[in-house]
Write a protein that holds these residues in place. Structure first.
Motif, PDB file in Angstrom:
ATOM      1  N   PHE A   1       0.823  -1.214   0.000  1.00  0.00           N
ATOM      2  CA  PHE A   1       0.000   0.000   0.000  1.00  0.00           C
ATOM      3  C   PHE A   1       0.853   1.259   0.000  1.00  0.00           C
ATOM      4  O   PHE A   1       0.457   2.284  -0.567  1.00  0.00           O
ATOM      5  CB  PHE A   1      -0.969  -0.004   1.175  1.00  0.00           C
ATOM      6  CG  PHE A   1      -2.256  -0.717   0.863  1.00  0.00           C
ATOM      7  CD1 PHE A   1      -3.347  -0.029   0.349  1.00  0.00           C
ATOM      8  CD2 PHE A   1      -2.360  -2.089   1.039  1.00  0.00           C
ATOM      9  CE1 PHE A   1      -4.520  -0.690   0.032  1.00  0.00           C
ATOM     10  CE2 PHE A   1      -3.530  -2.763   0.726  1.00  0.00           C
ATOM     11  CZ  PHE A   1      -4.616  -2.057   0.220  1.00  0.00           C
ATOM     12  N   PHE A   2       2.026   1.201   0.626  1.00  0.00           N
ATOM     13  CA  PHE A   2       2.931   2.345   0.543  1.00  0.00           C
ATOM     14  C   PHE A   2       3.332   2.599  -0.905  1.00  0.00           C
ATOM     15  O   PHE A   2       3.320   3.745  -1.383  1.00  0.00           O
ATOM     16  CB  PHE A   2       4.183   2.108   1.389  1.00  0.00           C
ATOM     17  CG  PHE A   2       5.265   3.117   1.140  1.00  0.00           C
ATOM     18  CD1 PHE A   2       5.187   4.397   1.682  1.00  0.00           C
ATOM     19  CD2 PHE A   2       6.347   2.806   0.334  1.00  0.00           C
ATOM     20  CE1 PHE A   2       6.175   5.342   1.421  1.00  0.00           C
ATOM     21  CE2 PHE A   2       7.343   3.739   0.071  1.00  0.00           C
ATOM     22  CZ  PHE A   2       7.262   5.017   0.623  1.00  0.00           C
ATOM     23  N   LEU A   3       3.683   1.530  -1.616  1.00  0.00           N
ATOM     24  CA  LEU A   3       4.083   1.685  -3.015  1.00  0.00           C
ATOM     25  C   LEU A   3       2.910   2.099  -3.891  1.00  0.00           C
ATOM     26  O   LEU A   3       3.048   2.984  -4.753  1.00  0.00           O
ATOM     27  CB  LEU A   3       4.680   0.375  -3.528  1.00  0.00           C
ATOM     28  CG  LEU A   3       6.039  -0.022  -2.939  1.00  0.00           C
ATOM     29  CD1 LEU A   3       6.414  -1.440  -3.363  1.00  0.00           C
ATOM     30  CD2 LEU A   3       7.118   0.959  -3.384  1.00  0.00           C
ATOM     31  N   ALA A   4       1.751   1.471  -3.673  1.00  0.00           N
ATOM     32  CA  ALA A   4       0.593   1.743  -4.527  1.00  0.00           C
ATOM     33  C   ALA A   4       0.035   3.136  -4.310  1.00  0.00           C
ATOM     34  O   ALA A   4      -0.241   3.867  -5.274  1.00  0.00           O
ATOM     35  CB  ALA A   4      -0.496   0.699  -4.282  1.00  0.00           C
ATOM     36  N   VAL A   5      -0.146   3.522  -3.044  1.00  0.00           N
ATOM     37  CA  VAL A   5      -0.756   4.814  -2.736  1.00  0.00           C
ATOM     38  C   VAL A   5       0.293   5.902  -2.589  1.00  0.00           C
ATOM     39  O   VAL A   5       0.238   6.944  -3.257  1.00  0.00           O
ATOM     40  CB  VAL A   5      -1.599   4.730  -1.443  1.00  0.00           C
ATOM     41  CG1 VAL A   5      -2.252   6.078  -1.149  1.00  0.00           C
ATOM     42  CG2 VAL A   5      -2.659   3.659  -1.576  1.00  0.00           C
ATOM     43  N   GLY A   6       1.256   5.660  -1.685  1.00  0.00           N
ATOM     44  CA  GLY A   6       2.235   6.699  -1.392  1.00  0.00           C
ATOM     45  C   GLY A   6       3.079   7.104  -2.577  1.00  0.00           C
ATOM     46  O   GLY A   6       3.404   8.285  -2.739  1.00  0.00           O
TER      47      GLY A   6
ATOM     48  N   ALA B   1       4.869   3.964 -12.339  1.00  0.00           N
ATOM     49  CA  ALA B   1       5.050   2.586 -12.804  1.00  0.00           C
ATOM     50  C   ALA B   1       5.780   1.748 -11.762  1.00  0.00           C
ATOM     51  O   ALA B   1       5.414   0.592 -11.499  1.00  0.00           O
ATOM     52  CB  ALA B   1       5.820   2.585 -14.121  1.00  0.00           C
ATOM     53  N   GLY B   2       6.810   2.330 -11.157  1.00  0.00           N
ATOM     54  CA  GLY B   2       7.564   1.595 -10.150  1.00  0.00           C
ATOM     55  C   GLY B   2       6.732   1.301  -8.908  1.00  0.00           C
ATOM     56  O   GLY B   2       6.776   0.192  -8.370  1.00  0.00           O
ATOM     57  N   GLY B   3       5.962   2.296  -8.463  1.00  0.00           N
ATOM     58  CA  GLY B   3       5.133   2.100  -7.277  1.00  0.00           C
ATOM     59  C   GLY B   3       4.046   1.064  -7.494  1.00  0.00           C
ATOM     60  O   GLY B   3       3.888   0.126  -6.705  1.00  0.00           O
TER      61      GLY B   3
END
Length: 249
Positions: free
Chosen positions: A60-65, A93-95
């Protein structure tokens, strides 16, 4: 009336340029808040698995943050960062790619029943932030359902993998609804303060009190209590998540 000096686009926004833009674009208080929703959901599961919780929070950090917030900045530059379009696309793209990779690993290592959650998460981030389907998913409801309720539900499910008792069902439902409501409150506060900070040139008016006092209103006067409430909630929710998880470990 003369225009008031331009404020920062958000109370947490740093001065534009360099590494500061990378911090600002991740909306640190809100990212921490939404990741905390995952922990709140996990805390009501029959058993908390540290590895699963850490992976879900990382996803969720990667997807949202990172991913969703980079996509948001691509849509009109609301934070006014100087990050290039290529940088924002790379971050997005990375997140999102990193979050999906964690999700796929979870379906293999933990349970294939996580597939619907991975697909839902992979869809809602671009659908909301890029306003797919004529903005049908870019609404206050979907923001609260996705980054509030869905985050908490995922935190619970990756640990529980199903209901084990009526008490757990009640606790899980309450946790999901609480995170949904708190995220709705965030949206109700942040929408008017964003308008004040990003779209308002000047404010004029007076507030007449019952004792005859007259107070002159300004943009800062109107924004201050809204920002204060958002600051408080962005600290309080993570502290609540820490307390709830600490009791289970």
């Amino acid at each position: 009336m003369a225009a008031e000096p331009s404020p920062r686009p958000a109370f947490y926004a740093l001065r534009p340029g360099g590494w500061r833009d990378l911090v600002t674009v991740m909306h640190p208080p809100y990212t921490l808040w939404h990741v905390s929703n995952v922990a709140i959901g996990a805390s009501v599961a029959a058993h908390v698995y540290v590895g699963r919780l850490a992976a879900a929070m990382a996803a969720f950090f990667l997807a949202v943050g990172v991913g969703a917030h980079a996509l948001d900045e691509l849509q009109g530059r609301p934070l006014g960062t100087q990050l290039s379009r290529r940088t924002l696309i790379t971050l997005a793209a990375g997140g999102l790619g990193g979050a999906l990779a964690i999700g796929i690993a979870g379906t293999i290592i933990v349970s294939p029943t996580l597939v619907p959650l991975v697909l839902a998460g992979g869809f809602i981030a671009p659908a909301y932030n890029l306003e797919w389907f004529n903005g049908r998913f870019h609404t206050d409801f979907w923001l609260a359902a996705s980054w509030g309720g869905f985050s908490a539900f995922t935190g619970w499910y990756v640990n529980a993998l199903g209901l084990h008792s009526p008490r757990e069902a009640i606790a899980a439902t309450a946790a999901v609804l609480a995170c949904f409501v708190l995220t709705t409150v965030q949206r109700r506060l942040s929408t008017p303060v964003r308008q004040l900070r990003r779209r308002t040139v000047a404010v004029s008016g007076e507030q007449h009190l019952t004792d005859g006092t007259v107070q002159h209103l300004s943009r800062d006067d109107l924004a201050r209590p809204l920002d204060g409430a958002l600051r408080g909630l962005s600290i309080g929710v993570p502290l609540l998540a820490v307390a709830m998880i600490a009791l289970r470990l």
